[in-house]
Design a protein around this motif. Structure first.
Motif, short mmCIF file in Angstrom:
data_model
loop_
_atom_site.label_atom_id
_atom_site.label_comp_id
_atom_site.label_asym_id
_atom_site.label_seq_id
_atom_site.Cartn_x
_atom_site.Cartn_y
_atom_site.Cartn_z
N THR A 25 15.81 31.15 -3.65
CA THR A 25 15.84 31.57 -5.05
C THR A 25 14.85 32.71 -5.29
O THR A 25 13.79 32.77 -4.67
CB THR A 25 15.49 30.38 -5.97
OG1 THR A 25 14.30 29.74 -5.48
CG2 THR A 25 16.60 29.36 -5.98
N ARG A 83 11.92 34.28 -6.83
CA ARG A 83 10.77 33.60 -7.43
C ARG A 83 9.85 34.59 -8.12
O ARG A 83 9.75 35.76 -7.74
CB ARG A 83 10.01 32.79 -6.38
CG ARG A 83 9.15 33.60 -5.45
CD ARG A 83 8.58 32.70 -4.37
NE ARG A 83 7.72 33.47 -3.47
CZ ARG A 83 6.40 33.46 -3.53
NH1 ARG A 83 5.77 32.73 -4.42
NH2 ARG A 83 5.70 34.19 -2.69
N SER A 98 19.09 18.86 -6.67
CA SER A 98 18.86 20.25 -6.25
C SER A 98 18.53 21.14 -7.44
O SER A 98 17.60 21.96 -7.38
CB SER A 98 20.09 20.81 -5.54
OG SER A 98 20.40 20.07 -4.40
N ILE A 100 14.56 23.39 -8.74
CA ILE A 100 14.35 24.84 -8.85
C ILE A 100 13.12 25.12 -9.71
O ILE A 100 12.96 24.55 -10.78
CB ILE A 100 15.59 25.53 -9.45
CG1 ILE A 100 16.80 25.35 -8.51
CG2 ILE A 100 15.33 27.00 -9.72
CD1 ILE A 100 18.12 25.77 -9.14
N CYS A 148 8.88 28.99 -6.86
CA CYS A 148 9.35 28.56 -5.54
C CYS A 148 10.55 29.40 -5.12
O CYS A 148 11.49 29.57 -5.90
CB CYS A 148 9.75 27.08 -5.57
SG CYS A 148 8.34 25.97 -5.71
N VAL A 150 14.60 26.10 -1.79
CA VAL A 150 14.99 24.73 -2.12
C VAL A 150 15.80 24.19 -0.94
O VAL A 150 16.85 24.75 -0.61
CB VAL A 150 15.83 24.65 -3.41
CG1 VAL A 150 16.17 23.19 -3.73
CG2 VAL A 150 15.12 25.32 -4.58
N SER A 187 11.32 21.74 -3.01
CA SER A 187 11.18 23.17 -3.26
C SER A 187 9.76 23.59 -2.94
O SER A 187 8.82 22.79 -3.01
CB SER A 187 11.54 23.54 -4.69
OG SER A 187 10.74 22.86 -5.63
N ARG A 219 10.15 29.04 2.70
CA ARG A 219 11.08 28.08 3.28
C ARG A 219 10.48 27.22 4.37
O ARG A 219 10.98 26.12 4.63
CB ARG A 219 12.32 28.81 3.80
CG ARG A 219 12.12 29.72 4.99
CD ARG A 219 13.42 30.47 5.26
NE ARG A 219 13.38 31.36 6.40
CZ ARG A 219 12.86 32.58 6.40
NH1 ARG A 219 12.30 33.03 5.29
NH2 ARG A 219 12.88 33.33 7.48
N ALA A 265 9.29 24.06 2.83
CA ALA A 265 10.41 23.32 2.24
C ALA A 265 11.22 22.61 3.33
O ALA A 265 11.57 21.43 3.20
CB ALA A 265 11.31 24.26 1.44
#
Lengths: 79, 157, 157, 79
Positions: free
Chosen positions: B43, B45, C26, C30, C34, C37, C108, C112, C115
């Motif tokens: 996403t 950010r 999910s 968000i 961040c 996710v 999130s 990544r 995550a």
């Protein structure tokens, strides 16, 4: 003439997204591009990868009428 | 997403000018013979690590070059994890607002190990090997992302 | 899901007698700060590796013991990956048909790596450290799953 | 009396999900359970973890009026 595609920062440096340029191989097309678009483009090109159609190419790769050469600067694909 | 067709097969790569809907991809990936579905959504950010507060991103690519690479990445994932069920990678193009998905990867597999590893491989590879340029927008300006790396060839993945 | 309230905080653990909806979790995860996710959905799968073809699962637990452990797992994940955004773990109880979610994990984070790692830690830990028993159903019969391991303590995770 | 909770295969072996049993510590409660529920339950118990309320316990853990002891057989949490 071979179709040259200029992407992201290369497009910005050249001022156009595509151009038709002379040359029998990738290197000759790129040299023609530097001549047309100047130093700023040359600087971006020096850091870029070059593809012939959808695959990486070398300067020596021969180009034909329907080929496309793409200038691909460093990427920042995601987050 | 309105411009893409849901495929009947096990692979789904797409570039979308409309907002990505991760749940469409996640639901598509469910398979009776798979016990694991891993979905990654990258996403946009809000980031203020540099001089500006980022309020939006804009992605630029060449559709045929990017789709070609995405298709190749899925094939590599399948060659490395032979029992994958569905593999999908969708990337947004154009302007992406904060909290919107820029990229979604989904992988289903019989067991979670392959699903996690293949999903991670896919998103890492998207960022390294797919021609995609990101412009960062802040109030009153924009610039290409400075976090750039040379595009890598497939044999480097 | 009708029996659970969406929390206002960053943690969400739940046991649900109704079908899990991974996309609810999910979407909840968000966060503007961040960029990643990761959602894991563990679905009941048709499996015929043993004598029978599994057509459904049934999960049994003690609600307070399981919720206590789930809450502890989230706390451990936060202690190991300090910048996590939202962390959610929902587990289904009762009968789960093939392709339905038995468990959903969502994490999130700004990037990544955390995550993916935290989501993997959470689902691995759910399976090792949460009191939860699975019964497998086939046409005409059922039995406790034979793939069992001793419940581990938190300090072994 | 202390409340004993029997879960999954332990519930099945005992035939009940809960029972109130005498004992001043976890071990005494478990011994009373074996006496009541028999060999099959004892076999499951031998492979199980035992918690006092929401935490792992030892046989020596003292139990009071409002405590619950849970017998937790090996788990198969997921897919």
């Amino acid at each position: 003439m071979t179709r040259l595609r200029l992407l992201g920062p290369a497009r910005e440096a050249a001022g156009v997204a595509r151009a038709d340029l002379p040359g029998g191989c990738v290197g000759e097309v790129l040299d023609a591009a530097v001549e047309r678009f100047g130093d700023e483009f040359a600087r971006v090109l020096a850091r870029s990868r070059v593809w012939l159609n959808t695959e990486p190419a070398t300067r020596e790769s021969p180009v034909g009428l329907h080929d496309e050469v793409s200038v691909l600067p460093p990427v920042s694909g995601g987050c | 997403m309105s411009d893409v067709q849901v495929p009947t097969g096990r692979d789904w790569v797409a570039l979308a000018e409309e907002p990505l809907v991760p749940e469409v991809l996640s639901a598509w990936a469910i398979r009776p013979d798979c016990g694991a579905v891993v979905t990654f959504s990258g996403t946009a950010r809000r980031s203020s690590t540099f001089e500006h507060e980022i309020i939006a991103l804009e992605y630029e690519t060449s559709t045929d070059l990017a789709l070609s690479r995405l298709t190749q990445l899925v094939a590599i994932a399948r060659s490395r994890w032979s029992d994958l069920g569905a593999v999908g990678i969708h990337h947004r193009v154009g302007r992406v607002e904060v909290t919107e998905s820029a990229v979604v990867v989904v992988v289903s597999a019989p067991h979670r190990d392959a699903a996690f590893l293949a999903a991670r491989f896919c998103i890492d590879s998207v960022k390294r090997a797919v021609p995609m340029w990101k412009r960062e927008f802040w109030a009153g300006g924009s610039a290409w992302s400075e976090q750039c790396e040379d595009l890598v060839d497939l044999d480097q993945l």
